[in-house]
Enzyme design. Structure first.
Site, PDB file in Angstrom:
ATOM      1  N   SER A  96       0.819  -1.215   0.000  1.00 38.89           N
ATOM      2  CA  SER A  96       0.000   0.000   0.000  1.00 38.89           C
ATOM      3  C   SER A  96       0.852   1.264   0.000  1.00 38.89           C
ATOM      4  O   SER A  96       0.402   2.318  -0.480  1.00 38.89           O
ATOM      5  CB  SER A  96      -0.949   0.006   1.197  1.00 38.89           C
ATOM      6  OG  SER A  96      -0.244  -0.140   2.412  1.00 38.89           O
ATOM      7  N   ASP A 143       6.370   1.451  10.978  1.00 40.34           N
ATOM      8  CA  ASP A 143       6.320   0.006  11.255  1.00 40.34           C
ATOM      9  C   ASP A 143       7.592  -0.400  11.978  1.00 40.34           C
ATOM     10  O   ASP A 143       8.670   0.122  11.685  1.00 40.34           O
ATOM     11  CB  ASP A 143       6.205  -0.785   9.940  1.00 40.34           C
ATOM     12  CG  ASP A 143       5.615  -2.181  10.121  1.00 40.34           C
ATOM     13  OD1 ASP A 143       6.059  -2.892  11.035  1.00 40.34           O
ATOM     14  OD2 ASP A 143       4.735  -2.553   9.339  1.00 40.34           O
ATOM     15  N   GLY A 195       6.513  -7.694  12.196  1.00 44.29           N
ATOM     16  CA  GLY A 195       5.269  -8.396  11.917  1.00 44.29           C
ATOM     17  C   GLY A 195       4.232  -8.204  12.998  1.00 44.29           C
ATOM     18  O   GLY A 195       4.552  -8.103  14.183  1.00 44.29           O
ATOM     19  N   SER A 213       4.564   2.287  16.752  1.00 45.40           N
ATOM     20  CA  SER A 213       3.693   3.418  16.460  1.00 45.40           C
ATOM     21  C   SER A 213       3.490   4.369  17.641  1.00 45.40           C
ATOM     22  O   SER A 213       3.629   5.590  17.467  1.00 45.40           O
ATOM     23  CB  SER A 213       2.344   2.891  15.951  1.00 45.40           C
ATOM     24  OG  SER A 213       1.395   3.899  15.828  1.00 45.40           O
ATOM     25  N   ASP A 246      -3.418   0.762   9.461  1.00 43.70           N
ATOM     26  CA  ASP A 246      -3.391  -0.602   8.927  1.00 43.70           C
ATOM     27  C   ASP A 246      -2.318  -1.413   9.646  1.00 43.70           C
ATOM     28  O   ASP A 246      -1.564  -2.155   9.044  1.00 43.70           O
ATOM     29  CB  ASP A 246      -3.116  -0.560   7.422  1.00 43.70           C
ATOM     30  CG  ASP A 246      -3.360  -1.905   6.747  1.00 43.70           C
ATOM     31  OD1 ASP A 246      -4.118  -2.722   7.301  1.00 43.70           O
ATOM     32  OD2 ASP A 246      -2.784  -2.140   5.675  1.00 43.70           O
ATOM     33  N   HIS A 302      -3.964  -5.689  14.835  1.00 45.70           N
ATOM     34  CA  HIS A 302      -5.405  -5.888  14.835  1.00 45.70           C
ATOM     35  C   HIS A 302      -5.983  -6.203  16.212  1.00 45.70           C
ATOM     36  O   HIS A 302      -7.104  -6.689  16.315  1.00 45.70           O
ATOM     37  CB  HIS A 302      -5.778  -6.991  13.845  1.00 45.70           C
ATOM     38  CG  HIS A 302      -5.598  -6.591  12.424  1.00 45.70           C
ATOM     39  ND1 HIS A 302      -4.352  -6.449  11.852  1.00 45.70           N
ATOM     40  CD2 HIS A 302      -6.496  -6.278  11.452  1.00 45.70           C
ATOM     41  CE1 HIS A 302      -4.503  -6.090  10.579  1.00 45.70           C
ATOM     42  NE2 HIS A 302      -5.780  -5.973  10.320  1.00 45.70           N
TER      43      HIS A 302
END
Length: 233
Positions: free
Chosen positions: A65, A84, A88, A137, A154, A157
């Site tokens: 993206s 990031d 992962g 972040s 993004d 989660h």
């Protein structure tokens, strides 16, 4: 006659979408975003770029993206930023559905998507239009104090990570700018993959500071309004 565009500019995209070579690079890159959502993200980035402010993404992975944000930033004359730690997210770890063994650094035994990300940008000729912020972040957000034209959430989660991304970065979306949230799945069956982003989406709407612009698959685009007053002006 108008001046010719810089030599590194690709041909003008058709119908407002990305140039064919950027779309091809997007489809070839490692990642999980489908094309229709990518096109919606690109359209949002092009619109937000008109504010003349940086476009920021949380959750780089291998740069799929990022390519779209970078091309939109190039066209607007701004910079794309991507955040990031490159180790992962939860669902990308060994033993989970989205784990890719090719992303593991054999020397340290941990995921490291930074090399793949850099290769993705290099192949597309977009390295100079992106600043990679390598770290967690919340730590980077705590140091940030400038307005942004777009924030694309993004990353992780879980409620902890998605909530921290929203709390840390949404206040920096300028009035008129866009907040984009990926993997918004309202169905409780998607608890692990999409319920935390869904709760962030609801939180943004309930704040009164954002209004919905568009829905494409699991991608939500919201605009910062005057309400709330926490955004940079």
């Amino acid at each position: 006659m108008p001046a010719a565009p810089p030599s590194d500019f690709p041909a003008a995209p058709e119908r407002g979408g990305p140039p064919p070579e950027i779309l091809a690079a997007f489809e070839a890159a490692k990642g999980f975003m489908p094309v229709d959502e990518g096109l919606a993200l690109y359209a949002a980035a092009v619109e937000a770029g008109r504010l003349g402010l940086p476009l920021l993404e949380i959750g780089t992975y291998c740069g799929r993206s990022t390519l779209l944000l970078a091309d939109a930033a190039r066209r607007a004359g701004v910079t794309a930023l991507t955040v990031d730690h490159h180790r992962g997210s939860e669902e990308q770890q060994p033993g989970w559905q989205y784990h890719d063994p090719e992303t593991v650094d054999p020397e340290v035994g941990l995921m490291d998507t930074l090399p793949a990300f850099r290769r993705t940008l290099h192949r597309a000729g977009l390295e100079e239009h992106v600043v990679a912020l390598v770290g967690r972040s919340p730590q980077i957000a705590a140091l940030w104090n400038s307005p942004l034209g777009l924030v694309f959430i993004d990353g992780g989660h879980t409620d902890e990570h998605a909530g921290a991304d929203y709390a840390g970065w949404a206040p920096h979306v300028a009035v008129g700018g866009l907040l984009v949230i990926h993997d918004v799945f309202p169905d409780p069956v998607d608890e692990f993959t999409g319920q935390a982003p869904y709760r962030v989406y609801l939180r943004a709407l309930e704040s009164g500071e954002f209004t919905e612009v568009s829905v494409t698959g699991s991608l939500r685009v919201l605009r910062r309004t005057e309400a709330g007053g926490s955004a940079h002006r």
